[in-house]
Design a protein around this motif. Structure first.
Motif, short mmCIF file in Angstrom:
data_model
loop_
_atom_site.label_atom_id
_atom_site.label_comp_id
_atom_site.label_asym_id
_atom_site.label_seq_id
_atom_site.Cartn_x
_atom_site.Cartn_y
_atom_site.Cartn_z
N GLY A 119 114.38 -26.04 47.43
CA GLY A 119 115.13 -24.88 46.98
C GLY A 119 115.36 -24.93 45.48
N LYS A 120 115.50 -23.75 44.90
CA LYS A 120 115.76 -23.66 43.46
C LYS A 120 117.20 -23.17 43.27
N VAL A 121 118.03 -24.05 42.73
CA VAL A 121 119.43 -23.71 42.48
C VAL A 121 119.79 -24.10 41.06
N ARG A 122 120.90 -23.55 40.58
CA ARG A 122 121.32 -23.84 39.21
C ARG A 122 122.67 -24.53 39.18
N ARG A 123 123.05 -25.13 40.26
CA ARG A 123 124.33 -25.83 40.35
C ARG A 123 124.10 -27.23 40.92
N ALA A 124 124.97 -28.16 40.58
CA ALA A 124 124.89 -29.51 41.11
C ALA A 124 125.55 -29.61 42.48
N LYS A 125 126.55 -28.79 42.73
CA LYS A 125 127.24 -28.76 44.01
C LYS A 125 127.22 -27.33 44.52
N LEU A 126 126.85 -27.14 45.78
CA LEU A 126 126.73 -25.80 46.35
C LEU A 126 127.88 -25.49 47.29
N TYR A 127 129.09 -25.84 46.91
CA TYR A 127 130.25 -25.62 47.76
C TYR A 127 130.54 -24.13 47.94
N TYR A 128 130.00 -23.27 47.09
CA TYR A 128 130.22 -21.85 47.23
C TYR A 128 129.56 -21.30 48.49
N LEU A 129 128.63 -22.04 49.10
CA LEU A 129 128.00 -21.59 50.33
C LEU A 129 128.98 -21.57 51.50
N ARG A 130 130.08 -22.29 51.38
CA ARG A 130 131.07 -22.34 52.46
C ARG A 130 131.71 -20.98 52.70
N THR A 131 131.84 -20.18 51.67
CA THR A 131 132.49 -18.87 51.81
C THR A 131 131.51 -17.77 52.15
N ARG A 132 130.24 -18.05 52.13
CA ARG A 132 129.23 -17.02 52.38
C ARG A 132 128.81 -17.00 53.83
N VAL A 133 128.39 -15.81 54.28
CA VAL A 133 128.01 -15.62 55.67
C VAL A 133 126.65 -14.91 55.73
N GLY A 134 125.84 -15.26 56.71
CA GLY A 134 124.59 -14.54 56.97
C GLY A 134 123.55 -14.74 55.89
N LYS A 135 122.94 -13.63 55.45
CA LYS A 135 121.85 -13.70 54.49
C LYS A 135 122.31 -14.16 53.11
N ALA A 136 123.59 -14.09 52.84
CA ALA A 136 124.12 -14.54 51.55
C ALA A 136 124.01 -16.05 51.36
N THR A 137 123.75 -16.77 52.45
CA THR A 137 123.63 -18.23 52.34
C THR A 137 122.21 -18.67 52.01
N ARG A 138 121.29 -17.73 51.88
CA ARG A 138 119.91 -18.11 51.59
C ARG A 138 119.79 -18.67 50.17
N ILE A 139 118.84 -19.60 50.03
CA ILE A 139 118.56 -20.21 48.73
C ILE A 139 117.11 -19.91 48.40
N LYS A 140 116.86 -19.60 47.14
CA LYS A 140 115.50 -19.30 46.71
C LYS A 140 114.61 -20.53 46.93
N GLN A 141 113.46 -20.32 47.57
CA GLN A 141 112.57 -21.44 47.88
C GLN A 141 111.50 -21.59 46.82
N ILE A 142 111.03 -22.83 46.67
CA ILE A 142 109.91 -23.15 45.79
C ILE A 142 108.73 -23.46 46.71
N PHE A 143 107.66 -22.68 46.59
CA PHE A 143 106.49 -22.87 47.43
C PHE A 143 105.39 -23.58 46.66
N GLY A 144 104.64 -24.40 47.37
CA GLY A 144 103.47 -25.04 46.78
C GLY A 144 103.76 -26.24 45.90
N LYS A 145 105.00 -26.58 45.69
CA LYS A 145 105.35 -27.72 44.85
C LYS A 145 105.99 -28.79 45.73
N THR A 146 105.63 -30.04 45.51
CA THR A 146 106.24 -31.14 46.25
C THR A 146 106.68 -32.20 45.26
#
Length: 133
Positions: A89-116
């Protein structure tokens, strides 16, 4: 102090794969039920990584039956059987505690494809570099 560090280095695992916050991982953890042991898998998003050395832990979050569940796994525990990175996943935070308040599709994280991640050790300080050889 060097004695403590030496003992910790002997207990540390060397086969932990590279992962970062925002990645989806599948963690196998040994649990004991009565006199039997089995591996229980927990798949979710890494929302925090903290500590260093033998005290390094990761916090994994997933949604089960509409309820958020978080587990903290010590990375160098003998009960930790395996860690598989299923997606990055591609995120811009070190801690993703904000996901606790989100529900449904809002919890999705942008994915990185083709990179390992390369298959090197998780901590750069653990292995000698190829340049030194």
């Amino acid at each position: 102090m060097d004695v403590i560090r030496k003992l910790e280095n002997e207990q540390m695992k060397r086969d932990i794969p590279r992962f970062s916050v925002g990645d989806t991982v599948r963690v196998g953890y040994q649990i004991r039920e009565g006199n039997k042991e089995r591996i229980q898998y927990f798949q979710g998003t890494v929302i925090a990584v903290r500590g260093s050395g033998i005290r390094r832990t990761m916090k994994v979050r997933r949604i089960v039956a509409g309820e958020g569940v978080e587990r903290t796994f010590p990375l160098h525990s003998p009960k930790l059987a395996e860690i598989n990175v299923t997606s990055m996943g591609k995120v811009r935070r070190a801690k993703l505690y904000y996901l606790r308040t989100r529900v449904g599709k809002a919890t999705r994280i942008k994915q990185i494809f083709g990179k390992t991640y390369d298959n090197g050790p998780a901590d750069k300080g653990d292995a000698p570099s190829a340049e030194a050889s």
